[in-house]
Design an enzyme around this catalytic site. Structure first.
Site, PDB file in Angstrom:
ATOM      1  N   ASP A  17      93.662  45.565  41.573  1.00  0.00           N
ATOM      2  CA  ASP A  17      94.367  44.298  41.268  1.00  0.00           C
ATOM      3  C   ASP A  17      93.869  43.544  40.039  1.00  0.00           C
ATOM      4  OD1 ASP A  17      95.482  45.084  43.652  1.00  0.00           O
ATOM      5  OD2 ASP A  17      94.934  43.300  44.788  1.00  0.00           O
ATOM      6  N   GLU A  53      98.666  44.037  43.640  1.00  0.00           N
ATOM      7  CA  GLU A  53      99.218  43.341  44.807  1.00  0.00           C
ATOM      8  C   GLU A  53     100.595  42.855  44.374  1.00  0.00           C
ATOM      9  OE1 GLU A  53      96.592  40.616  46.778  1.00  0.00           O
ATOM     10  OE2 GLU A  53      98.184  39.802  48.032  1.00  0.00           O
ATOM     11  N   LYS A  70     100.982  47.455  46.241  1.00  0.00           N
ATOM     12  CA  LYS A  70     100.621  47.267  47.655  1.00  0.00           C
ATOM     13  C   LYS A  70     101.024  45.868  48.111  1.00  0.00           C
ATOM     14  CE  LYS A  70      95.800  45.970  46.637  1.00  0.00           C
ATOM     15  NZ  LYS A  70      95.880  44.585  47.081  1.00  0.00           N
ATOM     16  N   LYS A 130      96.490  43.337  51.440  1.00  0.00           N
ATOM     17  CA  LYS A 130      95.206  43.228  50.753  1.00  0.00           C
ATOM     18  C   LYS A 130      94.587  44.622  50.603  1.00  0.00           C
ATOM     19  CE  LYS A 130      95.661  38.777  50.607  1.00  0.00           C
ATOM     20  NZ  LYS A 130      96.345  38.261  49.408  1.00  0.00           N
ATOM     21  N   VAL A 168      89.185  43.184  41.646  1.00  0.00           N
ATOM     22  CA  VAL A 168      89.111  41.837  42.248  1.00  0.00           C
ATOM     23  C   VAL A 168      90.048  41.731  43.445  1.00  0.00           C
ATOM     24  CG1 VAL A 168      88.523  40.796  40.046  1.00  0.00           C
ATOM     25  CG2 VAL A 168      90.925  40.927  40.676  1.00  0.00           C
ATOM     26  N   THR A 169      89.754  40.758  44.332  1.00  0.00           N
ATOM     27  CA  THR A 169      88.497  40.055  44.418  1.00  0.00           C
ATOM     28  C   THR A 169      87.589  40.818  45.367  1.00  0.00           C
ATOM     29  OG1 THR A 169      89.231  38.630  46.254  1.00  0.00           O
ATOM     30  CG2 THR A 169      89.557  37.784  44.020  1.00  0.00           C
ATOM     31  N   CYS A 195      90.634  41.947  48.446  1.00  0.00           N
ATOM     32  CA  CYS A 195      91.310  43.240  48.329  1.00  0.00           C
ATOM     33  C   CYS A 195      90.349  44.407  48.100  1.00  0.00           C
ATOM     34  CB  CYS A 195      92.366  43.170  47.238  1.00  0.00           C
ATOM     35  SG  CYS A 195      93.743  42.107  47.733  1.00  0.00           S
ATOM     36  N   GLN A 215      72.687  48.489  56.867  1.00  0.00           N
ATOM     37  CA  GLN A 215      72.682  49.436  57.986  1.00  0.00           C
ATOM     38  C   GLN A 215      72.886  50.881  57.492  1.00  0.00           C
ATOM     39  OE1 GLN A 215      74.744  47.690  61.642  1.00  0.00           O
ATOM     40  NE2 GLN A 215      75.770  46.590  59.980  1.00  0.00           N
TER      41      GLN A 215
END
Ligand code: C5J
Length: 227
Positions: free
Chosen positions: A29, A77, A134, A137, A162-163, A167, A207
């Site tokens: 985006d 987007e 799309k 997001k 971004v961002t 997204c 993790q």
């Protein structure tokens, strides 16, 4: 014979190895609607300057990946002009005067084909690169991205754009759930909220790379420059 691997030895939380013939750069985006004044991002009350300042970084990564023969995917987007792919909940969210589909200074906000919906000139796709429109997001929702990457045999994804926490992170999580190995390029992504960017980087690589890895542009390009 197995594909030989390129490694980003200093990636966090541990080295990221990828077969470059099965790796794609996904640029999320980088559109005028988010990066320039008068678009969707500013309509939501954001200062777009940090995103505008990101453009040269993404360009450097894009050019390095092109030189190294890495496949490139650009996303936008974008909604259909009749808004049939925009749920009312998305259009009505927030308290902006300018909503998705309304006429703004760069044409209708977040509508495919409008000037503001274009990818910024510096990062314009070139022949052979994939462009995904799309409505959500995440870039896998209601698009052909899964099938396209499947046909290419892609297994590893490098993320920019971004961002960071909206997204980019949504798409990275979607990709992770689909079995892709993902790395977010730290200085090739930006948020309107610096703390959200930092938190996203921390969450992704926590993790033992629960969502994926992170590394800088220099680290990725240095790896790509190795034979
Ligand atoms: C947002 C995006 N922030 N590209 N879109 O609404 O992150």
């Amino acid at each position: 014979m197995a594909d030989s691997l390129t490694a980003v030895a200093t990636a966090q939380p541990y080295p990221f190895a990828f077969p470059r013939g099965r790796t794609a750069l996904v640029i999320i985006d980088m559109q005028r609607d988010f990066v320039e004044a008068g678009g969707f991002g500013e309509a939501l009350g954001n200062d777009v300057r940090p995103l505008a300042d990101l453009v040269p970084n993404v360009k450097r990564l894009l050019e390095g990946c092109r030189t190294a023969g890495i496949a490139v995917v650009h996303t936008r987007e974008a909604h259909k002009p009749d808004l049939s792919d925009c749920p009312p909940a998305k259009r009505l969210r927030g308290n902006s005067d300018l909503r998705i589909g309304d006429e703004g200074p760069m044409g209708r906000i977040l509508i495919a084909g409008e000037p503001g919906n274009a990818i910024v000139d510096e990062l314009a796709p070139i022949a052979g690169e994939i462009v995904i429109d799309k409505p959500g997001k995440g870039a896998f929702y209601a698009t052909g991205l899964s099938e396209i990457l499947g046909r290419l045999g892609t297994t590893h994804l490098l993320f920019a754009g971004v961002t960071t926490e909206v997204c980019v992170q949504t798409t990275m999580r979607e990709a992770n759930d689909r079995g892709f190995e993902c790395l977010l390029v730290e200085d090739a992504t930006e948020s309107y909220f610096p703390a959200f960017k930092q938190s996203t980087l921390d969450m992704i690589r926590a993790q033992g790379a629960i969502v994926g890895w992170t590394a800088t542009i220099d680290e990725v390009l240095a790896a790509l420059q190795t034979a």
